[in-house]
Write a protein that holds these residues in place. Sequence first.
Motif, short mmCIF file in Angstrom:
data_model
loop_
_atom_site.label_atom_id
_atom_site.label_comp_id
_atom_site.label_asym_id
_atom_site.label_seq_id
_atom_site.Cartn_x
_atom_site.Cartn_y
_atom_site.Cartn_z
N PHE A 230 0.85 -1.20 0.00
CA PHE A 230 0.00 0.00 0.00
C PHE A 230 0.88 1.25 0.00
CE2 PHE A 230 -2.67 3.28 2.01
CZ PHE A 230 -3.76 3.21 1.16
N PRO A 231 0.59 2.24 -0.87
CA PRO A 231 1.50 3.36 -1.06
C PRO A 231 1.32 4.53 -0.10
CG PRO A 231 -0.24 3.47 -2.69
CD PRO A 231 -0.46 2.20 -1.91
N GLY A 232 0.32 4.51 0.76
CA GLY A 232 0.08 5.63 1.66
C GLY A 232 0.33 5.29 3.11
N SER A 233 0.41 6.33 3.93
CA SER A 233 0.55 6.15 5.37
C SER A 233 -0.79 5.93 6.05
CB SER A 233 1.24 7.37 6.00
OG SER A 233 2.57 7.49 5.51
N VAL A 234 -1.87 6.42 5.42
CA VAL A 234 -3.23 6.19 5.90
C VAL A 234 -4.11 5.88 4.69
CG1 VAL A 234 -3.01 7.68 7.93
CG2 VAL A 234 -3.85 8.66 5.77
N CYS A 235 -5.30 5.34 4.94
CA CYS A 235 -6.29 5.14 3.88
C CYS A 235 -7.29 6.28 3.93
CB CYS A 235 -7.01 3.81 4.07
SG CYS A 235 -5.94 2.35 4.10
N THR A 236 -7.61 6.83 2.77
CA THR A 236 -8.53 7.96 2.68
C THR A 236 -9.66 7.60 1.73
OG1 THR A 236 -7.08 8.91 0.98
CG2 THR A 236 -6.79 9.72 3.23
N SER A 237 -10.84 7.32 2.28
CA SER A 237 -11.94 6.74 1.51
C SER A 237 -13.12 7.69 1.48
CB SER A 237 -12.32 5.40 2.12
OG SER A 237 -11.20 4.53 2.16
N ILE A 238 -13.42 8.24 0.31
CA ILE A 238 -14.43 9.29 0.17
C ILE A 238 -15.74 8.74 -0.41
CG2 ILE A 238 -14.96 11.50 -0.95
CD1 ILE A 238 -11.97 12.04 -1.12
N PRO B 213 -4.29 7.86 -0.89
CA PRO B 213 -4.11 9.32 -0.91
C PRO B 213 -3.60 9.81 -2.25
CG PRO B 213 -3.25 8.38 1.13
CD PRO B 213 -3.58 7.23 0.23
N ASN B 214 -4.13 10.97 -2.68
CA ASN B 214 -3.82 11.48 -4.01
C ASN B 214 -3.88 13.01 -3.97
OD1 ASN B 214 -4.11 12.36 -6.78
ND2 ASN B 214 -4.80 10.30 -7.34
N LYS B 215 -2.85 13.65 -4.50
CA LYS B 215 -2.80 15.12 -4.49
C LYS B 215 -3.90 15.74 -5.34
CE LYS B 215 0.49 15.56 -8.31
NZ LYS B 215 1.82 16.08 -8.73
N ASN B 216 -4.46 14.97 -6.27
CA ASN B 216 -5.50 15.49 -7.16
C ASN B 216 -6.91 15.20 -6.67
OD1 ASN B 216 -3.61 16.47 -9.12
ND2 ASN B 216 -3.31 14.37 -9.80
N ARG B 217 -7.04 14.48 -5.56
CA ARG B 217 -8.37 14.18 -5.02
C ARG B 217 -8.67 15.21 -3.95
NH1 ARG B 217 -13.11 13.50 -4.49
NH2 ARG B 217 -14.20 11.50 -4.39
N ILE B 218 -9.47 16.20 -4.32
CA ILE B 218 -9.74 17.35 -3.46
C ILE B 218 -11.09 17.19 -2.77
CG2 ILE B 218 -9.89 19.87 -3.36
CD1 ILE B 218 -7.15 18.77 -4.26
N LEU B 219 -11.12 17.40 -1.46
CA LEU B 219 -12.38 17.32 -0.73
C LEU B 219 -13.27 18.51 -1.07
CD1 LEU B 219 -11.26 16.25 2.86
CD2 LEU B 219 -11.93 14.81 0.94
N LYS B 220 -14.56 18.23 -1.19
CA LYS B 220 -15.51 19.31 -1.45
C LYS B 220 -16.63 19.27 -0.43
CE LYS B 220 -18.26 16.76 -4.88
NZ LYS B 220 -17.64 15.45 -4.64
N ASP B 221 -17.30 20.40 -0.30
CA ASP B 221 -18.40 20.51 0.64
C ASP B 221 -19.45 19.42 0.35
OD1 ASP B 221 -19.60 22.34 2.78
OD2 ASP B 221 -21.24 22.21 1.35
N GLY B 222 -19.86 18.71 1.40
CA GLY B 222 -20.85 17.66 1.25
C GLY B 222 -20.28 16.26 1.20
N ASP B 223 -18.96 16.14 1.03
CA ASP B 223 -18.32 14.82 1.05
C ASP B 223 -18.33 14.25 2.47
OD1 ASP B 223 -17.63 14.77 -1.65
OD2 ASP B 223 -15.61 15.58 -1.30
#
Length: 249
Positions: free
Chosen positions: A63-71, A80-90
Amino acid sequence: MIVTKDQREIELMREAGRIVGVVHTKLRDFIKPGISTQDINKFCDEIIRKEGGTPSFLNLYGFPGSVCTSINEVVVHGIPNKNRILKDGDIISVDVGACYKGYHGDSAWTYAVGQISDEAKHLMKVTEESLYEGLAQVKPGNRLSDISHAVQVYLESHGCSTPRDYTGHGIGTQVHEDPSVPNFGAPGKGPRLKQGMTLAIEPMAHLGRCETEVLNDDWTVVTRDRSLAAHYEHTIVITSDGYEILTKQ
């Protein structure tokens, strides 16, 4: 084989759990619209190391990240990805693992990003409550599946489903140890719970059907119907009369 832990080992896991708890406490104020999941990864990695641990998940099984980020519809193992940006309502589930002197703590939590829908609030509330319904069955003498059954009944009674392919687990010197702890099943089955067992109890829930699929990156697990998913997890040790949460926030 299920390995019970002695007091020395429990103390080390308590410290690993403390580090994980610190991360989640600080994430509450960090998560907001406009940040990337890579920002979250960097934030968590830095805290884990500052507190004296190392990230349990980094390079675990590749696994390439230090944590898992599941949206949103991602159930678990979001990269984790620099291009995956959180938006209001997520909504985002962040699964954090920390290793301290060879012992691990593991806890996932789902966070609201800005203003979220009522159905997302319902999912988060019910999933978190199902964790504590499962934990209420943790005491020496009970069966492992008593936890599983309690989680399933609670989730389904509130209109949610739980995936069948992903479970909780034992934890200690390895992130994943025996036994597997499903979030579904009949009560009264499996090994008896014993003092000194350390488990990661982790309900995952969907607003839709229980089926999942894995995306082309071979990691990201999503709901097949793309309904919202939530994930809550604590690492615990079984005590003489119940349990202690080691990953307190």
